[in-house]
Design a protein around this motif. Structure first.
Motif, PDB file in Angstrom:
ATOM      1  N   ALA A  16       0.833  -1.204   0.000  1.00 17.99           N
ATOM      2  CA  ALA A  16       0.000   0.000   0.000  1.00 17.99           C
ATOM      3  C   ALA A  16       0.868   1.254   0.000  1.00 17.99           C
ATOM      4  N   GLY A  17       1.984   1.194   0.761  1.00 16.50           N
ATOM      5  CA  GLY A  17       2.902   2.333   0.788  1.00 16.50           C
ATOM      6  C   GLY A  17       3.542   2.577  -0.568  1.00 16.50           C
ATOM      7  N   SER A  18       3.953   1.486  -1.240  1.00 19.55           N
ATOM      8  CA  SER A  18       4.562   1.615  -2.570  1.00 19.55           C
ATOM      9  C   SER A  18       3.557   2.165  -3.570  1.00 19.55           C
ATOM     10  N   SER A  28       3.770   5.618  -5.673  1.00 20.46           N
ATOM     11  CA  SER A  28       3.673   5.607  -7.138  1.00 20.46           C
ATOM     12  C   SER A  28       2.579   6.555  -7.618  1.00 20.46           C
ATOM     13  N   LEU A  29       1.415   6.507  -6.962  1.00 22.59           N
ATOM     14  CA  LEU A  29       0.313   7.384  -7.347  1.00 22.59           C
ATOM     15  C   LEU A  29       0.679   8.850  -7.112  1.00 22.59           C
ATOM     16  N   SER A  30       1.387   9.112  -6.020  1.00 22.52           N
ATOM     17  CA  SER A  30       1.808  10.476  -5.723  1.00 22.52           C
ATOM     18  C   SER A  30       2.740  11.001  -6.806  1.00 22.52           C
ATOM     19  N   GLU A  31       3.653  10.150  -7.276  1.00 19.19           N
ATOM     20  CA  GLU A  31       4.590  10.538  -8.334  1.00 19.19           C
ATOM     21  C   GLU A  31       3.851  10.778  -9.648  1.00 19.19           C
ATOM     22  N   GLN A  32       2.870   9.916  -9.939  1.00 23.50           N
ATOM     23  CA  GLN A  32       2.083  10.083 -11.161  1.00 23.50           C
ATOM     24  C   GLN A  32       1.270  11.372 -11.119  1.00 23.50           C
ATOM     25  N   ALA A  43       1.510  14.454 -13.683  1.00 23.20           N
ATOM     26  CA  ALA A  43       0.316  14.931 -14.375  1.00 23.20           C
ATOM     27  C   ALA A  43       0.107  16.424 -14.117  1.00 23.20           C
ATOM     28  N   LYS A  44       0.346  16.867 -12.897  1.00 22.82           N
ATOM     29  CA  LYS A  44       0.196  18.286 -12.552  1.00 22.82           C
ATOM     30  C   LYS A  44       1.191  19.132 -13.336  1.00 22.82           C
ATOM     31  N   LYS A  45       2.426  18.625 -13.465  1.00 20.18           N
ATOM     32  CA  LYS A  45       3.446  19.353 -14.216  1.00 20.18           C
ATOM     33  C   LYS A  45       3.050  19.489 -15.684  1.00 20.18           C
ATOM     34  N   GLU A  46       2.566  18.381 -16.258  1.00 21.06           N
ATOM     35  CA  GLU A  46       2.134  18.415 -17.653  1.00 21.06           C
ATOM     36  C   GLU A  46       0.954  19.357 -17.839  1.00 21.06           C
ATOM     37  N   LEU A  47       0.021  19.364 -16.868  1.00 22.15           N
ATOM     38  CA  LEU A  47      -1.139  20.241 -16.942  1.00 22.15           C
ATOM     39  C   LEU A  47      -0.715  21.706 -16.872  1.00 22.15           C
ATOM     40  N   ASP A  48       0.235  22.012 -15.992  1.00 20.18           N
ATOM     41  CA  ASP A  48       0.734  23.384 -15.881  1.00 20.18           C
ATOM     42  C   ASP A  48       1.401  23.826 -17.176  1.00 20.18           C
TER      43      ASP A  48
END
Length: 221
Positions: free
Chosen positions: A116-118, A122-126, A130-135
């Motif tokens: 669950a931690g991994s 992973s989701l946090s990194e994704q 995604a936020k960077k690409e959106l910006d």
């Protein structure tokens, strides 16, 4: 009795057993103060009625000691003891999961937490990507929006430039037709006329070149 307590090796172990027996209600209040630690353990065990009960008490005490040592070792390896309550249905699922993974329930829980931690990492990194690409996409749209305003302002200039190009093209065509007509009717231009036509063409071509509209090398004979 002596054989039953042969697993007791030192005074530190005796002290732990004395405290354990006292918590279970087997005290040594009326025991001699000068007696050794192991003798005091024997006295506390003798408080249980009958040899069978004394034997059971010793075995239970030995199991508690071994468990405490095992827990102590696990703590030194980075493990902690965690007590929790779960529903019967959850316990059933946990047993089934441990059976599938061929491990204990404790190990199964540890694996679930680590997985669950991994997954969370992973989701946090994704999400971060995604936020960077959106910006970046928003920045591009912002630039495009500002360019649209600039294009509207520059439209009159573009229209004027197009009209000039069309006018120059028309002039060049007319001059070319004049040359073709003169040759068709066998009336070639004199030297002065040819120079005049060539100068006009060269001037207009040079204008187009300076504006970056035309890149040609034209030679008239």
């Amino acid at each position: 009795m002596n054989d039953d307590l042969s697993w007791i090796k030192n005074d530190e172990q005796c002290l732990w057993i004395q405290q354990y027996l006292a918590r279970k209600g087997f005290h040594a209040i009326d025991y001699e103060e000068n007696a050794g630690p192991k003798e005091q353990v024997k006295f506390q065990v003798s408080k249980a009625k009958g040899e069978l009960n004394q034997y059971k008490l010793i075995q239970k005490t030995k199991a508690a000691w071994n468990k405490s040592q095992s827990r102590k070792k696990r703590e030194s390896e980075g493990f902690v003891t965690q007590s929790m309550e779960i529903t019967k249905s959850s316990q059933k699922k946990l047993k089934a999961l441990a059976a599938r993974k061929q491990c204990s329930q404790n190990v199964a829980i540890t694996k679930l937490i680590e997985e669950a931690g991994s997954l969370t990492a992973s989701l946090s990194e994704q999400l971060k990507t995604a936020k960077k690409e959106l910006d970046e996409e928003r920045q591009k749209r912002k630039l495009l929006t500002s360019n649209i305003s600039d294009r509207k302002d520059s439209k009159p200039h573009i229209d004027q430039l197009e009209e000039m190009i069309i006018s120059m093209s028309r002039t060049m065509i007319e001059q070319n037709l004049k040359l073709q007509t003169a040759e068709a009717f066998n009336t070639p231009l004199n030297k002065a006329q040819k120079q005049e036509v060539q100068q006009k063409l060269e001037l207009k071509i040079q204008t187009l070149k300076e504006k970056g509209i035309l890149q040609l090398n034209v030679t008239y004979k």
